[in-house]
Design an enzyme around this catalytic site. Structure first.
Site, PDB file in Angstrom:
ATOM      1  N   PHE A 117      66.190  30.610 -12.430  1.00  0.00           N
ATOM      2  CA  PHE A 117      65.024  31.616 -12.019  1.00  0.00           C
ATOM      3  C   PHE A 117      65.322  32.741 -12.324  1.00  0.00           C
ATOM      4  CE2 PHE A 117      61.675  31.467  -8.893  1.00  0.00           C
ATOM      5  CZ  PHE A 117      61.293  30.205  -8.628  1.00  0.00           C
ATOM      6  N   ARG A 392      62.274  42.312  -5.721  1.00  0.00           N
ATOM      7  CA  ARG A 392      62.877  41.124  -5.395  1.00  0.00           C
ATOM      8  C   ARG A 392      63.189  39.933  -6.304  1.00  0.00           C
ATOM      9  NH1 ARG A 392      60.953  35.860  -3.484  1.00  0.00           N
ATOM     10  NH2 ARG A 392      58.831  36.773  -3.845  1.00  0.00           N
TER      11      ARG A 392
HETATM   12  C1  FAD Z   1      52.443  31.771  -3.588  1.00  0.00           C
HETATM   13  C2  FAD Z   1      53.596  32.041  -3.317  1.00  0.00           C
HETATM   14  C3  FAD Z   1      54.729  31.646  -3.606  1.00  0.00           C
HETATM   15  C4  FAD Z   1      55.877  31.954  -3.388  1.00  0.00           C
HETATM   16  N1  FAD Z   1      57.174  31.290  -3.916  1.00  0.00           N
HETATM   17  C5  FAD Z   1      58.600  31.638  -3.356  1.00  0.00           C
HETATM   18  C6  FAD Z   1      59.580  31.101  -3.973  1.00  0.00           C
HETATM   19  O1  FAD Z   1      59.585  30.259  -4.634  1.00  0.00           O
HETATM   20  N2  FAD Z   1      60.828  31.377  -3.464  1.00  0.00           N
HETATM   21  C7  FAD Z   1      61.079  32.472  -2.457  1.00  0.00           C
HETATM   22  O2  FAD Z   1      61.991  32.756  -1.955  1.00  0.00           O
HETATM   23  N3  FAD Z   1      59.903  33.139  -1.959  1.00  0.00           N
HETATM   24  C8  FAD Z   1      58.587  32.723  -2.317  1.00  0.00           C
HETATM   25  N4  FAD Z   1      57.414  33.427  -2.076  1.00  0.00           N
HETATM   26  C9  FAD Z   1      57.765  34.492  -1.073  1.00  0.00           C
HETATM   27  C10 FAD Z   1      58.020  33.861   0.242  1.00  0.00           C
HETATM   28  O3  FAD Z   1      57.077  32.611   0.309  1.00  0.00           O
HETATM   29  C11 FAD Z   1      57.050  34.795   1.361  1.00  0.00           C
HETATM   30  O4  FAD Z   1      57.382  36.148   1.304  1.00  0.00           O
HETATM   31  C12 FAD Z   1      57.750  34.238   2.722  1.00  0.00           C
HETATM   32  O5  FAD Z   1      57.211  32.906   2.874  1.00  0.00           O
HETATM   33  C13 FAD Z   1      57.140  35.052   3.773  1.00  0.00           C
HETATM   34  O6  FAD Z   1      57.503  34.173   5.193  1.00  0.00           O
HETATM   35  P1  FAD Z   1      57.172  34.888   6.424  1.00  0.00           P
HETATM   36  O7  FAD Z   1      57.705  34.014   7.538  1.00  0.00           O
HETATM   37  O8  FAD Z   1      57.790  36.304   6.380  1.00  0.00           O
HETATM   38  O9  FAD Z   1      55.527  34.975   6.471  1.00  0.00           O
HETATM   39  P2  FAD Z   1      54.397  33.879   6.520  1.00  0.00           P
HETATM   40  O10 FAD Z   1      54.974  32.662   6.095  1.00  0.00           O
HETATM   41  O11 FAD Z   1      53.279  34.423   5.718  1.00  0.00           O
HETATM   42  O12 FAD Z   1      53.806  33.924   8.058  1.00  0.00           O
HETATM   43  C14 FAD Z   1      53.250  34.801   8.583  1.00  0.00           C
HETATM   44  C15 FAD Z   1      53.047  34.298  10.069  1.00  0.00           C
HETATM   45  O13 FAD Z   1      52.621  35.248  10.957  1.00  0.00           O
HETATM   46  C16 FAD Z   1      51.514  35.169  11.547  1.00  0.00           C
HETATM   47  N5  FAD Z   1      50.642  36.170  11.761  1.00  0.00           N
HETATM   48  C17 FAD Z   1      50.217  37.153  11.006  1.00  0.00           C
HETATM   49  N6  FAD Z   1      49.704  38.058  11.662  1.00  0.00           N
HETATM   50  C18 FAD Z   1      49.633  37.739  12.789  1.00  0.00           C
HETATM   51  C19 FAD Z   1      49.129  38.416  14.135  1.00  0.00           C
HETATM   52  N7  FAD Z   1      48.375  39.596  13.869  1.00  0.00           N
HETATM   53  N8  FAD Z   1      49.236  37.641  15.140  1.00  0.00           N
HETATM   54  C20 FAD Z   1      49.660  36.648  15.448  1.00  0.00           C
HETATM   55  N9  FAD Z   1      50.481  36.071  14.139  1.00  0.00           N
HETATM   56  C21 FAD Z   1      50.358  36.667  13.078  1.00  0.00           C
HETATM   57  C22 FAD Z   1      50.624  34.029  10.737  1.00  0.00           C
HETATM   58  O14 FAD Z   1      49.889  33.199  11.622  1.00  0.00           O
HETATM   59  C23 FAD Z   1      51.933  33.249  10.094  1.00  0.00           C
HETATM   60  O15 FAD Z   1      52.196  32.349  11.095  1.00  0.00           O
HETATM   61  C24 FAD Z   1      56.310  32.980  -2.514  1.00  0.00           C
HETATM   62  C25 FAD Z   1      55.040  33.738  -2.047  1.00  0.00           C
HETATM   63  C26 FAD Z   1      53.919  33.232  -2.214  1.00  0.00           C
HETATM   64  C27 FAD Z   1      52.511  33.840  -1.785  1.00  0.00           C
END
Ligand code: FAD
Ligand code: HEM
Ligand code: SF4
Ligand code: F3S
Ligand code: FES
Lengths: 580, 133, 118, 232
Positions: A117, A392
């Site tokens: 990667f 990142r």
């Molecule tokens: C297309 C894509 C591919 C990626 N690939 C990789 C990869 O291969 N490897 C890697 O390490 N990272 C990767 N990333 C980055 C990584 O996936 C994300 O940064 C990470 O998943 C974020 O996770 P999280 O738990 O912080 O938030 P999320 O998974 O975005 O979850 C957010 C949560 O918060 C909730 N929420 C939001 N606002 C509110 C509110 N006001 N009230 C109540 N609930 C709320 C939502 O419902 C959701 O459940 C990728 C990102 C994307 C977009």
């Protein structure tokens, strides 16, 4: 309605579920998760490529190397205490995910499969190393599913489709949250000892993004509106390979498997920008390289505004077998078969390095001195520990969710077990109710969607991969105007049940605020570092700028943003020029 | 609010094997019926084709032989069992209300049982004496 | 109407034909059992069957039996062989072909009698 | 191109019964149906209600009945539908508002099959080993995004909501055929019920509907046989 839980987790993506799972292992506390989406709809499920951990299953690897890559990838803005914990813990955390049943792809010897990667190297930068543990090209999906499954098994309490509208913080102590139940329109107050914020990113501030429509920076913004700081907001990652125009991500794993970027003449242009690791250079460098190619007229298409990601030299089995989902995306959305034709790609807004500043245990910071908001935690993309520094590395975000989501969960539960409920202020939900009322009864006739569209287009033009004083100053003015118009937004749907229009209007408010914090922070930083590339200050300046930005909204003077600084935690690795 | 269903809750639901048994029976009886029913139709066609006017005789003649008695009884039993269970699937699918479902099934089963008895009696009572001439 | 494909129609027809055959069978048994009440009763009903609507009905029942029987075999093949699912469409077209041919044959046998209006 | 978009609408707070609303929308052939819905919501009628999030077919929010078939609105392009498009909510679940349905019964069925890894043996220091073939055995089911397109395309589920439905069975399959899992027995017992695999009449609508191209019916058939082998 009124609820009471010792630990409340806001957000049910990877970070939120990990936190909830670990908090609920502490039998002395009650735990509930609030999420505006069904947990399995969270955007963690979109992550494709893998989660980086120095397991050394394919070739020799050590956590020190991983730590080094993370620090160097972050252009030395990474806090090295966080990076060290991360690089060590993620190894055992990945094994733990496997023990939870996560279906990793396997090597012939039965061990977890790993692939190369961007920015992940052996022996401190010598050559690319296989560090990304993957489950085909849906690693994030499998993490999200597995964690949700485990939550079901553990009987975790969920409030699904509850959108959090406010944090209840008084005298530096967090006392709960206010949430809007989408199904009924009811406003609920949650009294809690500890709140963990895990609401993900805000890619929807940009026109072309890999992020979900629901990623609107809600809680970051709510935090910021209280006069609390957001850290390093100027560092926003543009992923080099989004499907042209649509922004849908083509994982870096495609290049990890051997994919090559080519310009209009078919040249492998990354050889000029990063001679050692070429196409597997960190994302900020590749994105800039693509923009350079496009600017110099070497792009493809009728507007010469994209380049090609070429997989055609790879065997069909590799493409279809290890990258089935992205193969499907290309076929579905572009009508392009990656086995026989290159995929048109363009950088796409992807990941917020910055966010709510936290300690290494996920405690939210009150200011640059390291004081915390008692009872408030943050983890995942919404938070900034700062593991990712100025840029990142691919696969480090999933690792971040796992490692720091877990730490936040454990710490919050421990804190809650020993704490008393701080009393709730009277009418804790007043502000949220007023905001709903304002939007519902607004008569200014402004259309939220139009404002959002302008925001996204101007952010894309003015604060994306390359930035200058001029573009950003322009954006500051545009934001002022948009925010003024936002006060005149009126929502037409006045119903109670599933009023998604109302929630979208709320979300626009959040986007405007995080964009403000981002633009001011970026305008303020007069150097180029990691994802923050200024044409008027093209060099990194460690003397002046090896420090974290903390952006505070000035509550006394509306429209003013105060910038303060927090030192970078150095350690093992001295800042050096970043070449690959 | 949704409370995740716990492991223990789901385990408690596990019950009997009867649905599996019926499923297997539907397939086995089905395969048997292909031969029995097609045989039956073919036979009736052949034997009754040109002598329409004496259907009664033909039928009586045929059913007077113990082999045919048995053959037809087997068809009758298998087909009814198979058909009734098939109809049960439909009843369970289309009748949503639990008490209604119970009554419909009860009445339906009784009627079919009655008809089976009727049919079986018919088969056994037939004898060559019933022929004219 | 949901735009399902072969499988959906295979199921709908299977269910309808199954229920139709069951109805026919019940009727058939009742009428044959009239033998219990002597030839008189038996024949009175059975002359009814010579009327053309019953003849046509008989064709439909035959078609139904053919379809149900062969589709039943198709189902058993899918259920027990593990390979059947991949070729379920082809199997279904086979079932339809047999049904249509078989029904044609029946028509050829029965039609003259209907036309002659026995 | 000009597209006529017909949407089945119902707002319980206002309408006595559902009705069809028609919109004329200008669209590119490469646009997704979701883009059209967004266009209507943002610029023509903001009260239009539906779920969506990722916009590229990985979160499972926006399964709908589009031109007579269950699809993800974000994964079907205008050019594959022509310029007359009808959109309805998925069937068999209660319509809450416009295209948004009550998903709780769907997730209840999901939870009933013990959709989680069960293995209480002491864990090794590193990973549990699994051969490439054993991993491949259950790969298909791991793709599921719980969008409900399959379950709500099943003619049995439409009329009989007690049927657990194909999605739940796909989830069960994912664990039953995972060489590391030890919960197969309980899981198969749940599926061996009147409301379990035996309700499936192999109608294949589920397979046709699955946006992740999971061979759903085949997996269901494999589970049926697994129950059979377990019990004999
Ligand atoms: C297309 C894509 C591919 C990626 N690939 C990789 C990869 O291969 N490897 C890697 O390490 N990272 C990767 N990333 C980055 C990584 O996936 C994300 O940064 C990470 O998943 C974020 O996770 P999280 O738990 O912080 O938030 P999320 O998974 O975005 O979850 C957010 C949560 O918060 C909730 N929420 C939001 N606002 C509110 C509110 N006001 N009230 C109540 N609930 C709320 C939502 O419902 C959701 O459940 C990728 C990102 C994307 C977009
Ligand atoms: C001739 C050979 C026959 C074969 C091979 C056969 C086969 C089958 C099979 C395999 C099924 C199960 C379908 C499923 O589970 O999806 C079935 C269902 C059924 N059969 Fe038959 N059958 C035959 C004859 C009959 C007869 C004579 C009757 C009527 C008395 C009948 C009535 C039914 C009914 C009502 C169903 C239920 C349909 C449903 O649930 O959709 N079958 N048959
Ligand atoms: S099996 Fe396919 S259609 Fe069914 S819920 Fe899963 S992804 Fe959706
Ligand atoms: S549509 Fe339904 S009947 Fe079975 S094959 Fe699919 S679950
Ligand atoms: S919006 Fe996520 S699947 Fe369509």
């Amino acid at each position: 309605m009124h609820h009471r839980y010792d630990v409340l987790v806001v957000g049910a993506g990877g970070a939120g579920l990990m936190a909830a799972l670990y908090a609920s292992k502490n039998k002395n506390v009650s735990v509930a998760v609030l999420s505006k989406l069904y947990p399995t709809r969270s955007h963690t499920g979109a992550a494709q490529g893998g989660v980086g951990a120095a397991l050394g299953n394919v070739s020799e690897d050590h956590w020190e190397w991983h730590m080094f890559d993370t620090v160097k990838g972050g252009d030395y803005l990474t806090d090295q205490d966080a990076a060290e914990i991360f690089a060590k813990d993620i190894i055992e955390a990945v094994y733990e995910l496997e023990h939870m049943g996560l279906p990793f792809s396997r090597l012939p010897n039965g061990k977890i499969a790993q692939r190369k990667f961007g920015g992940h190297t052996k022996e401190f930068g010598k050559a690319a190393v296989e560090r990304a543990c993957y489950a085909v090209d849906r690693t994030g999906h499998m993490i999200l599913q597995t964690l949700y499954q485990q939550s079901v098994k553990a009987g975790v309490t969920f409030f699904n489709e509850y959108q959090v509208l406010d944090l209840i913080i008084e005298d530096g102590v967090c006392r709960g949250v206010v949430a809007y139940e989408l199904a009924t329109g009811e406003v609920h107050t949650y009294h809690a000892k500890a709140v963990i914020i895990a609401t993900g990113g805000y890619g929807r501030a940009f026109k072309v993004t890999s992020n979900a429509l629901s990623l609107t920076g809600d809680l970051m913004s709510i935090y910021y509106r209280k006069g609390l700081p957001l850290e390093d907001m100027e560092f926003y990652q543009f992923h080099p390979t989004g499907i042209a125009k649509m922004g849908i991500l083509i994982t870096e794993g495609a290049r990890g498997e051997g994919g090559i970027l080519r310009n209009d003449s078919g040249e492998r242009f990354m050889e000029r920008y990063a001679p050692t690791i070429k196409d597997l250079a960190p994302r900020d460098m590749v994105s800039r390289a693509i923009y350079m190619e496009i600017r110099e007229g070497r792009g493809l298409g009728k507007d010469k505004d994209y380049v090609n990601l070429d997989l055609t030299h790879l065997p069909r089995e590799i493409i279809e077998g290890r990258l089935p989902d992205i193969t499907d995306f290309a076929r579905t959305y572009l009508g392009v078969d990656p086995v026989t034709a290159p995929i048109p790609i363009q950088p796409t807004a992807h990941y917020a390095m910055g966010g709510i500043p936290t300690s290494i245990d996920g405690e939210a910071l009150l200011d640059e001195s390291g004081q915390t908001v008692r009872g408030l935690y943050a983890a995942g993309e919404v938070a900034c520990v700062s593991l990712h520094g100025a840029n990142r590395l691919g696969t480090n975000s999933l690792g971040d969710l796992i490692v720091f989501g877990r730490r936040a969960g454990v710490a919050a539960a421990k804190y809650a077990a020993g704490a008393e409920y701080a009393p709730l202020p009277v009418r804790a939900d007043a502000a949220a109710r007023a905001e709903i009322e304002r939007l519902k009864s607004g008569s200014g006739g402004e259309n939220a969607a139009k404002i959002r569209k302008e925001l996204q287009e101007t952010m894309m033009d003015n604060v994306s991969v390359f930035r200058t004083e001029e573009t950003m100053s322009r954006q500051v003015e545009i934001l002022k105007e948009l925010k003024e118009r936002y006060t005149r937004v009126s929502v037409q749907d006045t119903g109670m049940k599933y009023n998604t229009e109302l929630m979208e209007a709320m979300e626009l408010g959040y986007l405007l605020d995080v964009s403000e914090a981002m633009t001011y922070s970026a305008l303020n930083r007069k150097e180029s570092r990691g994802a923050h590339a200024r044409e008027d200050y093209p060099d990194r300046d460690d003397e002046g700028w090896l420090k974290h930005t903390m952006a505070f909204r000035d509550l006394a003077a509306p429209g003013k943003v105060n910038i303060r600084y927090k030192p970078v935690v150095l350690g093992r690795f001295e800042p050096k020029p970043r070449v690959y | 609010m949704i409370r995740a269903k716990r492991f223990e809750d789901a385990r408690a639901q596990a019950g009997s094997n009867s649905e599996l048994a019926w499923w297997v029976f539907m397939r086995i009886s089905g395969v048997a019926l292909v031969f029995l029913v097609l045989g039956h139709i073919y036979m009736t066609f052949l034997m009754a084709s040109e002598k329409d006017t004496q259907v009664f005789d033909v039928v009586v003649n045929k059913l007077s032989q113990p082999v045919w008695k048995l053959y037809d009884l087997l068809i009758l039993a298998l087909a009814l069992l198979h058909g009734v269970n098939g109809a049960r699937y439909s009843i369970e699918d289309y009748i949503r209300n639990k008490p209604d479902r119970f009554w419909v099934k009860a009445v339906f089963y009784s009627v079919v049982a009655l008809i089976f008895v009727f049919g079986a009696l018919g088969l056994f009572i037939i004898s060559p004496e019933m022929l004219r001439d | 109407m949901y735009r399902g494909r072969e499988g959906q129609w295979a199921f709908v027809l299977h269910r309808l034909s199954g229920l139709a055959i069951l109805a026919y069978l019940l009727l058939h048994v009742v009428s044959i059992s009239l033998i219990l009440f002597g030839e008189e009763a038996y024949n009175r009903l059975h002359h009814l069957y010579d009327l053309w609507p019953f003849r046509i009905g008989l064709i439909l029942v035959t078609a139904g039996v053919l379809y149900h029987a062969f589709n039943g075999l198709r189902i058993a093949i899918m259920d027990f062989t593990g390979k059947g699912v991949a070729i379920q469409r082809q199997l279904w077209y086979g079932v339809m072909a047999i049904t249509i041919l078989g029904t044609l044959a029946t028509i050829i046998v029965v039609m003259p009698r209907v036309v002659q209006g026995v | 191109m000009q597209v006529t978009l017909k949407i089945h609408r119902f707002n319980p707070e206002k309408d006595q019964k559902p009705y069809w609303a028609e919109y004329q929308v200008e669209a590119e052939p490469g646009d997704r149906v979701l883009d059209l819905l967004n266009h209507v919501k943002w610029y023509l009628d903001p009260t239009l209600t539906y779920r969506r999030s990722c916009a590229h077919g990985v979160c499972g929010s926006d399964a709908m009945l589009i031109n007579g078939r269950n699809r993800l609105a974000c994964k079907v392009l205008i050019k594959d539908l022509g310029n007359k498009i009808t959109v309805e909510p998925i069937r068999g679940l209660k319509v809450e508002k416009d295209l948004l349905v009550d998903m709780d019964p769907f997730f209840d069925a999901y939870k009933a099959v013990l959709p989680f890894f069960i293995n209480d043996d002491p864990v090794p220091a590193g990973e549990r080993l699994q051969s490439v073939e054993d991993r491949e055995r259950f790969d298909q089911g791991t793709k599921c995004i719980l969008c409900a397109a399959c379950t709500t395309s099943c003619p049995i589920f439409w009329v009989n909501g007690r049927y657990l439905g194909p999605a739940a069975i796909v989830q069960a399959h994912r664990f039953i055929f995972d060489s590391r899992d030890k919960g197969t027995d309980q899981r198969l017992k749940v599926l061996n019920q009147n409301t379990g695999v035996w309700r499936c009449r192999t109608a294949y609508n589920c397979t046709e509907a699955c946006p992740r191209e999971i061979p759903v019916t085949q997996l269901i058939e494999e589970v049926k046989r697994a129950v059979l082998y377990q019990q004999v």
